[in-house]
Design an enzyme around this catalytic site. Structure first.
Site, PDB file in Angstrom:
ATOM      1  CD  GLN A 185      -4.496  -0.350  -0.300  1.00 33.35           C
ATOM      2  OE1 GLN A 185      -4.549  -0.421   0.925  1.00 33.35           O
ATOM      3  NE2 GLN A 185      -4.078   0.746  -0.923  1.00 33.35           N
ATOM      4  CG  ASP A 244      -7.128   3.516   4.491  1.00 33.67           C
ATOM      5  OD1 ASP A 244      -8.111   3.868   3.804  1.00 33.67           O
ATOM      6  OD2 ASP A 244      -5.981   3.422   4.040  1.00 33.67           O
ATOM      7  CB  ALA A 245     -12.759   2.481   3.672  1.00 32.47           C
ATOM      8  CB  THR A 255      -0.916   0.032   1.235  1.00 36.32           C
ATOM      9  OG1 THR A 255      -0.141   0.405   2.388  1.00 36.32           O
ATOM     10  CG2 THR A 255      -1.549  -1.327   1.490  1.00 36.32           C
ATOM     11  CB  CYS A 256       0.148   4.839  -0.048  1.00 36.64           C
ATOM     12  SG  CYS A 256      -0.666   4.966  -1.645  1.00 36.64           S
ATOM     13  CB  VAL A 316      -7.058   7.902 -10.251  1.00 34.76           C
ATOM     14  CG1 VAL A 316      -7.943   8.655 -11.246  1.00 34.76           C
ATOM     15  CG2 VAL A 316      -5.734   8.636 -10.083  1.00 34.76           C
TER      16      VAL A 316
END
Length: 410
Positions: free
Chosen positions: A126, A120-121, A55-56, A201
């Site tokens: 992910q 965090d949804a 993930t980020c 996005v």
């Protein structure tokens, strides 16, 4: 003897263990995942299943093995990414060789309890993406499969039994909210550019139905994909070539989320107006130097997580219930895992019974169908459970089979 049971292990680097600049070195872009998975399995043949969660804010490797230490996988990963293994880089990682700790960690991560933004949804999506990668490459073992089914069941329970999922605290949502925080009611008409066409996005477009920003543009390496998204979401496509030229002066807001594109945006933003730049990529897409201009507000992942905490109070109140559900699901998994060696033993003995019955059928001229043979083998295994010693001794196993065949004939 019982077979050795597989252990479920993990290594992790995240926002909790390292700052953005250090952890982005270990981000695994989608095109790299296949090569990383192949390299790990080749270096450690004892790995029987693998999950790459990227993930980020975190990069984690989960794996099932009898004999490969988590520290060895961490050091191999460091060598692969950095060309060397240093103590300070090792310190950026957490790891565990214990199945219970690994399962508990994955449950907490999938719930969003370990996310930079509580609850965090996006994290569960992910996890599912990582699972599908493992399925596609046939990298799921029995323990990993059971763990992920536990995770998905847990996620449903959290949604149905708590208020933890009420509202949203996703990164994409917060990025859009930052536009309103920066420009107020004027944000509705600002010219906004989304850079990329991946999951983030997609989330930006999804959440924009709540915000109603009207002047949306999108650019992507693949122009056709940008045009498709633009058509679906009533936006306009901006040529990728113009982005590469940093021809961006006309935009009031730029939100970038392109993988593997460090400092993609490094100049060309407007100078005579307020500009908001939001960098949701790892490594970062926007050069930090741009944020030094007085008219530019630059927000990266860490900035968003630390400055915007929408719905935090409701989620904090529900956290205790989520923790209780984690314990319930963890205990159920560990009970299943404790019985895994016996299931493996029984499966092996059933294969032996089927083989023995097939030999008997040939010797005695019996004409059992495949379905009859399987049913007979299942009944034999149930009989074996009443004679535990026969599970371990070949001669006793044969005696039980012959005796029960004789009884059946009578």
């Amino acid at each position: 003897m019982l077979n050795r049971d597989s252990h479920f292990k993990f290594i992790s680097i995240s926002h909790q263990t390292a700052p953005l600049g250090r952890r982005e070195r270990f981000y695994i872009a989608d095109p790299e995942k296949g090569a990383i998975a192949d390299a790990l399995c080749k270096a450690f043949p004892g790995i029987t299943s693998l999950l790459l969660l990227v993930t980020c804010n975190r990069t984690e490797v989960y794996f099932e093995t009898d004999d490969t230490p988590a520290a060895a996988v961490r050091d191999f990963f460091l060598e692969q990414r950095l060309g060397q293994v240093r103590p300070e880089d090792r310190a950026d990682f957490t790891l565990s060789d214990k199945t219970g700790e690994t399962v508990r960690h994955l449950l907490r991560v999938s719930a969003g309890l370990e996310s930079s933004v509580l609850g965090d949804a996006e994290i569960i999506h992910q996890v599912k993406k990582a699972y599908h990668f493992s399925l596609e490459r046939n990298l799921q073992g029995s323990v990993l499969e059971r763990c992920l089914q536990t995770v998905f069941r847990f996620h449903k329970r959290v949604s149905n039994e708590t208020a933890f999922r009420d509202g949203t605290t996703s990164t994409a949502y917060k990025a859009l909210k930052l536009i309103g925080d920066t420009f107020g009611t004027e944000g509705a008409d600002k010219k906004i550019l989304f850079v990329g066409a991946g999951d983030i996005v997609g989330q930006l477009f999804k959440y924009n139905t709540k915000f109603g920003y009207r002047n949306l543009w999108i650019t992507n390496r693949t122009q056709a994909r940008a045009e498709r998204l633009a058509q679906v979401h009533r936006a306009a496509a901006w040529p990728w070539e113009r982005l590469l030229e940093n021809d961006l002066a006309g935009f009031d807001v730029i939100i970038s989320a392109v993988s593997n594109a460090s400092a993609l945006i490094h100049k060309g933003v407007g100078r005579d107006k307020q500009v908001l730049l939001v960098d949701l990529a790892v490594p970062g897409n926007i050069a930090p130097a741009l944020g030094k201009a007085q008219n530019v507000l630059l927000a990266d992942l860490d900035h968003i997580a630390s400055h915007i905490q929408q719905n935090k109070e409701a989620r904090m109140a529900a956290t205790q219930k989520v923790e209780q559900i984690i314990e319930q699901e963890w205990e159920a998994f560990m009970e299943w895992h404790a019985k895994q060696p016996y299931r493996d033993l029984l499966a092996g003995r059933k294969e032996e019974v089927v083989s023995l019955l097939s030999e008997i059928a040939q010797q005695e001229g019996a004409a059992w169908s495949e379905e009859e043979l399987d049913g007979l083998a299942n009944r034999m295994v149930r009989k074996l459970l009443k004679h535990p010693a026969s599970l371990y001794e070949e001669a006793q196993l044969q005696e039980v089979v012959w005796r029960n065949l004789s009884l059946q004939a009578v």
